[in-house]
Design an enzyme around this catalytic site. Structure first.
Site, mmCIF file in Angstrom:
data_model
loop_
_atom_site.group_PDB
_atom_site.id
_atom_site.type_symbol
_atom_site.label_atom_id
_atom_site.label_comp_id
_atom_site.label_asym_id
_atom_site.label_seq_id
_atom_site.Cartn_x
_atom_site.Cartn_y
_atom_site.Cartn_z
ATOM 1 N N TYR A 133 12.730 3.767 9.315
ATOM 2 C CA TYR A 133 11.473 3.288 9.878
ATOM 3 C C TYR A 133 10.490 4.427 10.170
ATOM 4 O O TYR A 133 9.452 4.206 10.771
ATOM 5 C CB TYR A 133 11.746 2.493 11.155
ATOM 6 C CG TYR A 133 12.507 1.211 10.899
ATOM 7 C CD1 TYR A 133 11.870 -0.018 10.900
ATOM 8 C CD2 TYR A 133 13.871 1.236 10.638
ATOM 9 C CE1 TYR A 133 12.563 -1.192 10.657
ATOM 10 C CE2 TYR A 133 14.576 0.073 10.386
ATOM 11 C CZ TYR A 133 13.919 -1.139 10.400
ATOM 12 O OH TYR A 133 14.623 -2.282 10.142
ATOM 13 N N LYS A 184 27.770 2.143 8.268
ATOM 14 C CA LYS A 184 28.208 2.076 6.870
ATOM 15 C C LYS A 184 28.656 3.476 6.441
ATOM 16 O O LYS A 184 28.222 4.036 5.445
ATOM 17 C CB LYS A 184 27.069 1.556 5.981
ATOM 18 C CG LYS A 184 27.510 1.164 4.562
ATOM 19 C CD LYS A 184 28.566 0.091 4.543
ATOM 20 C CE LYS A 184 28.928 -0.274 3.091
ATOM 21 N NZ LYS A 184 30.103 -1.161 3.026
ATOM 22 N N ASP A 217 28.616 -4.597 6.847
ATOM 23 C CA ASP A 217 28.788 -5.782 6.009
ATOM 24 C C ASP A 217 29.925 -6.653 6.527
ATOM 25 O O ASP A 217 29.811 -7.879 6.595
ATOM 26 C CB ASP A 217 28.997 -5.400 4.544
ATOM 27 C CG ASP A 217 30.007 -4.285 4.351
ATOM 28 O OD1 ASP A 217 30.432 -3.652 5.343
ATOM 29 O OD2 ASP A 217 30.375 -4.023 3.186
ATOM 30 N N ASP A 241 18.697 -4.057 13.160
ATOM 31 C CA ASP A 241 17.688 -5.058 12.805
ATOM 32 C C ASP A 241 18.335 -6.232 12.079
ATOM 33 O O ASP A 241 18.132 -7.408 12.425
ATOM 34 C CB ASP A 241 16.627 -4.389 11.924
ATOM 35 C CG ASP A 241 15.381 -5.243 11.725
ATOM 36 O OD1 ASP A 241 15.350 -6.393 12.204
ATOM 37 O OD2 ASP A 241 14.443 -4.753 11.084
ATOM 38 N N ASP A 245 19.194 -10.124 13.819
ATOM 39 C CA ASP A 245 18.579 -11.348 13.308
ATOM 40 C C ASP A 245 19.634 -12.390 12.945
ATOM 41 O O ASP A 245 19.441 -13.598 13.158
ATOM 42 C CB ASP A 245 17.703 -11.043 12.094
ATOM 43 C CG ASP A 245 16.344 -10.477 12.476
ATOM 44 O OD1 ASP A 245 16.063 -10.399 13.691
ATOM 45 O OD2 ASP A 245 15.568 -10.113 11.585
#
Length: 350
Positions: A133, A184, A217, A241, A245
């Protein structure tokens, strides 16, 4: 006690949901004897298209020095295709105010039963200032279709450590049982090594809290399969993020999801509070938006200002309204934005 708020309604459904949030905030502050003042600012697409201005340079400093918090609606307008527009308002406020904690709670029990029997009761601590970001990278054209895109994910030990410490501190003070790092690291070798080293170091300072790890994941799959496994979660900006969600949808829908963008080290300014839904321009102005996320964001603001009773009353009022069967269309009902907000205010006044 006084409370001074800068309100930015923004775009799309932002003005509609923020109107309901401010009405409820004024009611609660009146009931709690809080001297509330609200200054509303026009920053958004209409202002930008008419003036060419996103945020005045002096505005960020003014907010930090003169206000306790920002209450935000939504950002995004189909008339503006440039991604720099959204970054120039919301991300700028997050980064220049160093609001490194994006705190998102998911415990809206009244709606969980619509989607599954198991309850979701977790909080996500998303690092809010780094990762992809930061707009670090670029496009390199070698002619024709041969284009190289580079997107740099930036991480510093300082930023990683402070968000991890916030997650463990929250678990300790709120009686939570565990903190889970979602990363990850099997694909992001260097970032993964940094996050895990910091996580291990901070976890060692909290032997009474279980330290857990899951690849992002796998975490998304497990959140759907077994939401009860999740308690306090900490993750980078991008992974936080995505996961938050998904958690919002598991908890009843993104329209019910509040957030607090905070810097706990700031002596005066609490942070920026906003529902996590977008501007939804396709339904703007039709009274279809769900104001619950904005109302629950107000609850977080009140809690952070030391008004725990007011926070609890707002959460209970929203929960009771939904449990009564009055819901907006995203939750399977027919109530308008204004009708839902009015019902919550009736609960607060009961």
């Amino acid at each position: 006690m006084n409370l001074k708020i800068a309100a930015i309604a923004g775009d799309g459904i932002g003005p509609e949901v923020l109107s309901e949030a401010l009405q409820a905030l004024r009611l609660l502050c009146d009931q709690e004897g809080v001297d509330l003042s609200v200054d509303e600012f026009p920053f958004g697409a209409d202002h930008y298209l008419s003036t060419g201005e996103l945020l005045p340079d002096a505005f960020v400093g003014r907010v930090r020095d003169d206000y306790h918090a920002v209450l935000f609606g939504a950002v995004g307008d189909p008339r503006i295709r440039d991604d720099a527009y959204g970054r120039g308002i919301l991300l700028r406020l997050r980064q220049e105010l160093d609001l490194y904690v994006n705190y998102r709670p998911y415990a809206f029990r009244a709606l969980n039963g619509l989607f599954r029997e198991q309850l979701l009761d977790c909080v996500v601590f998303r690092e809010n200032t780094e990762d992809v970001y930061t707009a670090s990278g670029g496009l390199l054209s070698r002619g024709g279709r041969n284009v190289l895109a580079i997107e740099n994910a930036i991480f510093t030990r300082e930023a990683v450590e402070r968000i991890v410490r916030c997650a463990f501190r929250h678990a300790a003070t709120e009686g939570r049982r565990s903190v889970m790092l979602c990363d990850k690291g099997n694909a992001m070798k260097f970032a993964g090594a940094l996050w895990r080293e910091v996580f291990r170091d901070v976890a060692a300072e909290h032997p009474g809290i279980e330290a857990r790890h899951m690849y992002i994941d796998a975490a998304c799959m497990e959140l759907v399969r077994d939401p009860g496994r999740f308690d306090v979660v900490v993750a980078s900006n991008l992974f936080g993020d995505i996961l938050s969600d998904l958690a919002a949808q598991m908890a009843g829908g993104i329209g019910f999801s509040p957030s607090a963008n905070r810097n706990p080290d700031h002596p005066h300014f609490l942070g920026l509070y906003e529902p996590v839904h977008g501007s939804a321009p396709d339904i703007a102005g039709q009274g279809l938006a769900n104001p619950a996320g904005a109302l629950l964001s107000v609850a977080l603001l009140l809690r952070d200002h030391g008004l725990k009773t007011a926070h609890d009353r707002m959460v209970q009022a929203v929960t009771a309204t939904v449990a009564s069967g009055l819901r907006t269309r995203d939750a399977g009902g027919q109530a308008s934005t204004a009708a839902f907000g009015a019902a919550v205010r009736r609960q607060l006044s009961a």
